[in-house]
Write an enzyme that holds these catalytic residues in place. Structure first.
Site, PDB file in Angstrom:
ATOM      1  CB  ALA A  12       4.340  13.031   8.744  1.00 60.60           C
ATOM      2  NE  ARG A  14      10.817  13.717   0.859  1.00 62.57           N
ATOM      3  CZ  ARG A  14      12.001  14.006   0.345  1.00 62.57           C
ATOM      4  NH1 ARG A  14      12.479  15.271  -0.003  1.00 62.57           N
ATOM      5  NH2 ARG A  14      12.980  13.247   0.479  1.00 62.57           N
ATOM      6  CG  ASN A  90       6.830   6.986   6.373  1.00 63.44           C
ATOM      7  OD1 ASN A  90       6.544   6.292   5.344  1.00 63.44           O
ATOM      8  ND2 ASN A  90       7.275   8.194   6.051  1.00 63.44           N
ATOM      9  CE1 TYR A 155      15.436   2.392   1.906  1.00 64.12           C
ATOM     10  CE2 TYR A 155      14.688   0.304   0.543  1.00 64.12           C
ATOM     11  CZ  TYR A 155      14.241   1.639   0.935  1.00 64.12           C
ATOM     12  OH  TYR A 155      12.944   1.559   1.129  1.00 64.12           O
ATOM     13  CB  ILE A 188       5.634   4.167  -3.534  1.00 64.82           C
ATOM     14  CG1 ILE A 188       5.133   2.919  -3.115  1.00 64.82           C
ATOM     15  CG2 ILE A 188       4.391   5.358  -3.441  1.00 64.82           C
ATOM     16  CD1 ILE A 188       3.930   2.168  -3.490  1.00 64.82           C
TER      17      ILE A 188
HETATM   18  N1  LIG Z   1       9.089   5.040  -2.614  1.00 63.85           N
HETATM   19  C1  LIG Z   1       9.174   3.822  -2.452  1.00 63.85           C
HETATM   20  O1  LIG Z   1       9.165   3.273  -3.547  1.00 63.85           O
HETATM   21  C2  LIG Z   1       9.381   3.033  -1.159  1.00 63.85           C
HETATM   22  C3  LIG Z   1       9.154   1.612  -1.231  1.00 63.85           C
HETATM   23  C4  LIG Z   1       9.578   0.979  -0.342  1.00 63.85           C
HETATM   24  C5  LIG Z   1       9.343   1.380   1.020  1.00 63.85           C
HETATM   25  N2  LIG Z   1       9.363   2.741   1.081  1.00 63.85           N
HETATM   26  C6  LIG Z   1       9.810   3.334   2.428  1.00 63.85           C
HETATM   27  O2  LIG Z   1       8.669   4.397   2.678  1.00 63.85           O
HETATM   28  C7  LIG Z   1       9.127   4.989   3.660  1.00 63.85           C
HETATM   29  C8  LIG Z   1       8.686   6.771   2.933  1.00 63.85           C
HETATM   30  O3  LIG Z   1       9.440   6.497   1.782  1.00 63.85           O
HETATM   31  P1  LIG Z   1       9.140   7.855   0.670  1.00 63.85           P
HETATM   32  O4  LIG Z   1       9.064   7.258  -0.629  1.00 63.85           O
HETATM   33  O5  LIG Z   1       7.847   8.403   1.071  1.00 63.85           O
HETATM   34  O6  LIG Z   1      10.499   8.572   0.842  1.00 63.85           O
HETATM   35  P2  LIG Z   1      10.635  10.304   0.757  1.00 63.85           P
HETATM   36  O7  LIG Z   1      12.084  10.632   0.696  1.00 63.85           O
HETATM   37  O8  LIG Z   1       9.641  11.204  -0.103  1.00 63.85           O
HETATM   38  O9  LIG Z   1      10.165  10.475   2.429  1.00 63.85           O
HETATM   39  C9  LIG Z   1      10.836  10.103   3.640  1.00 63.85           C
HETATM   40  C10 LIG Z   1      10.537  11.176   4.561  1.00 63.85           C
HETATM   41  O10 LIG Z   1      11.398  10.928   5.767  1.00 63.85           O
HETATM   42  C11 LIG Z   1      11.740  11.954   6.276  1.00 63.85           C
HETATM   43  N3  LIG Z   1      13.266  11.515   6.957  1.00 63.85           N
HETATM   44  C12 LIG Z   1      14.396  11.320   6.443  1.00 63.85           C
HETATM   45  N4  LIG Z   1      15.297  10.905   7.560  1.00 63.85           N
HETATM   46  C13 LIG Z   1      14.812  11.421   8.488  1.00 63.85           C
HETATM   47  C14 LIG Z   1      15.241  11.387   9.850  1.00 63.85           C
HETATM   48  N5  LIG Z   1      16.329  11.121  10.175  1.00 63.85           N
HETATM   49  N6  LIG Z   1      14.418  11.787  11.000  1.00 63.85           N
HETATM   50  C15 LIG Z   1      12.793  12.139  10.314  1.00 63.85           C
HETATM   51  N7  LIG Z   1      12.523  12.215   9.151  1.00 63.85           N
HETATM   52  C16 LIG Z   1      13.533  11.874   8.204  1.00 63.85           C
HETATM   53  C17 LIG Z   1      12.413  12.961   4.879  1.00 63.85           C
HETATM   54  O11 LIG Z   1      12.577  14.101   5.435  1.00 63.85           O
HETATM   55  C18 LIG Z   1      10.949  12.616   4.272  1.00 63.85           C
HETATM   56  O12 LIG Z   1       9.963  13.569   4.664  1.00 63.85           O
HETATM   57  C19 LIG Z   1      10.590   4.988   3.886  1.00 63.85           C
HETATM   58  O13 LIG Z   1      10.950   4.202   4.929  1.00 63.85           O
HETATM   59  C20 LIG Z   1      11.163   4.383   2.700  1.00 63.85           C
HETATM   60  O14 LIG Z   1      12.298   3.318   2.905  1.00 63.85           O
HETATM   61  C21 LIG Z   1       9.604   3.338   0.089  1.00 63.85           C
END
Ligand SMILES: NC(=O)c1ccc[n+]([C@@H]2O[C@H](COP(=O)([O-])OP(=O)(O)OC[C@H]3O[C@@H](n4cnc5c(N)ncnc54)[C@H](O)[C@@H]3O)[C@@H](O)[C@H]2O)c1
Length: 250
Positions: A12, A14, A90, A155, A188
């Site tokens: 959560a 970022r 998430n 992934y 996103i």
């Molecule tokens: N950004 C996109 O385009 C996109 C698209 C589809 C799905 N998602 C999914 O949405 C979710 C959030 O992605 P985002 O784009 O905000 O990514 P991001 O990298 O900005 O944020 C991910 C967060 O998860 C935390 N994290 C990573 N490993 C962790 C762990 N082992 N334990 C606890 N926290 C951990 C990170 O520190 C970070 O705060 C993810 O599951 C990602 O796969 C993102």
């Protein structure tokens, strides 16, 4: 209007997770915010924004792929905020690379956080949700888990695992008043999303693939997650909703 509730949001600090935590707080939830230690400054920042709205926010540092840390996190969340009504799994990582030559450790790391992390956080919360006969589990998968893109096979596999896990869990816990649904974000704009968006050509190609002709913002994911977490979705379970601006694949 959903009555005052509590939620746990992983990852959560970022991006999408921060937007979800803030969005749930704006809808009246007290929120337990999880991330890894090195995201402390960012996580505290999100917690501060939530507290400024009058809701409670609790920062919990745990690697979701570590069972002992997850169990301690869930115990702390329940001790400080009371029973957790909704969890949003998430936290996720994306490390790109072609299958040919992909190191085993990279496969394991991506599966451990994205798939096993979702399983372990959920498993740690299930006893209390079952005892109360209430729970909302919202898992953040990805459109990448449905079709994927080159260099993201591992992934894609991890996100397909989240969807399969969610569909079966929905059947196991449905009779107990617990729902389980997935949201599949599209492209996103976050730190992770930039992997797909740094190159301007790729970015405009992705925009062109959406019906809405734009890349998504983290806030675009909040409403659908809040719906699945709410009592408005009491009879909705085992579902997977794309939140991708209508990506049209030729
Ligand atoms: N950004 C996109 O385009 C996109 C698209 C589809 C799905 N998602 C999914 O949405 C979710 C959030 O992605 P985002 O784009 O905000 O990514 P991001 O990298 O900005 O944020 C991910 C967060 O998860 C935390 N994290 C990573 N490993 C962790 C762990 N082992 N334990 C606890 N926290 C951990 C990170 O520190 C970070 O705060 C993810 O599951 C990602 O796969 C993102």
């Amino acid at each position: 209007m959903t009555k005052a509730r509590t939620a746990l949001v992983t990852g959560a600090s970022r991006g999408i997770g921060a937007a979800i935590a803030l969005g749930l707080a704006a809808r009246g939830y007290d929120v337990a915010l999880n991330d890894i230690d090195r995201q402390k400054t960012e996580l505290e920042g999100v917690a501060g924004q939530i507290r400024a709205t009058g809701q409670r926010a609790l920062c919990l540092y745990a690697d979701v792929s570590d069972k002992a840390q997850v169990e301690a996190m869930v115990a702390q969340a329940r001790a400080d905020l009371g029973e957790i009504d909704a969890v949003v799994n998430n936290a996720g990582i994306l490390i790109s690379g072609p299958v040919d030559g992909l190191p085993e450790q990279v496969w394991d790391a991506v599966m451990d956080v994205n798939a096993k992390g979702t399983f372990m956080v959920t498993q740690a919360l299930l006893p209390s949700m079952k005892a109360r006969g209430y729970g909302r589990i919202v898992n953040i998968a990805s459109i990448g888990g449905k079709h994927g893109a080159p260099e993201q096979a591992h992934y894609s596999a991890s996100k397909a695992a989240v969807m399969g896990f969610s569909r079966v869990l929905a059947q196991e816990v449905g009779p107990l008043g617990i729902t389980v649904n997935c949201v599949c974000p599209g492209i996103i704009l976050t730190d992770m999303g930039r992997v797909n968006l740094d190159d301007p050509e790729t970015r405009s190609a992705w925009s062109a693939k959406t019906a809405m002709a734009r890349i998504g913002d983290p806030e675009d994911v909040v409403g659908p997650v809040a719906f699945f977490a709410s009592d408005d979705a009491a009879f909705v379970t085992g579902q997977t909703l794309n939140v991708d601006g209508g990506i049209v694949f030729s």
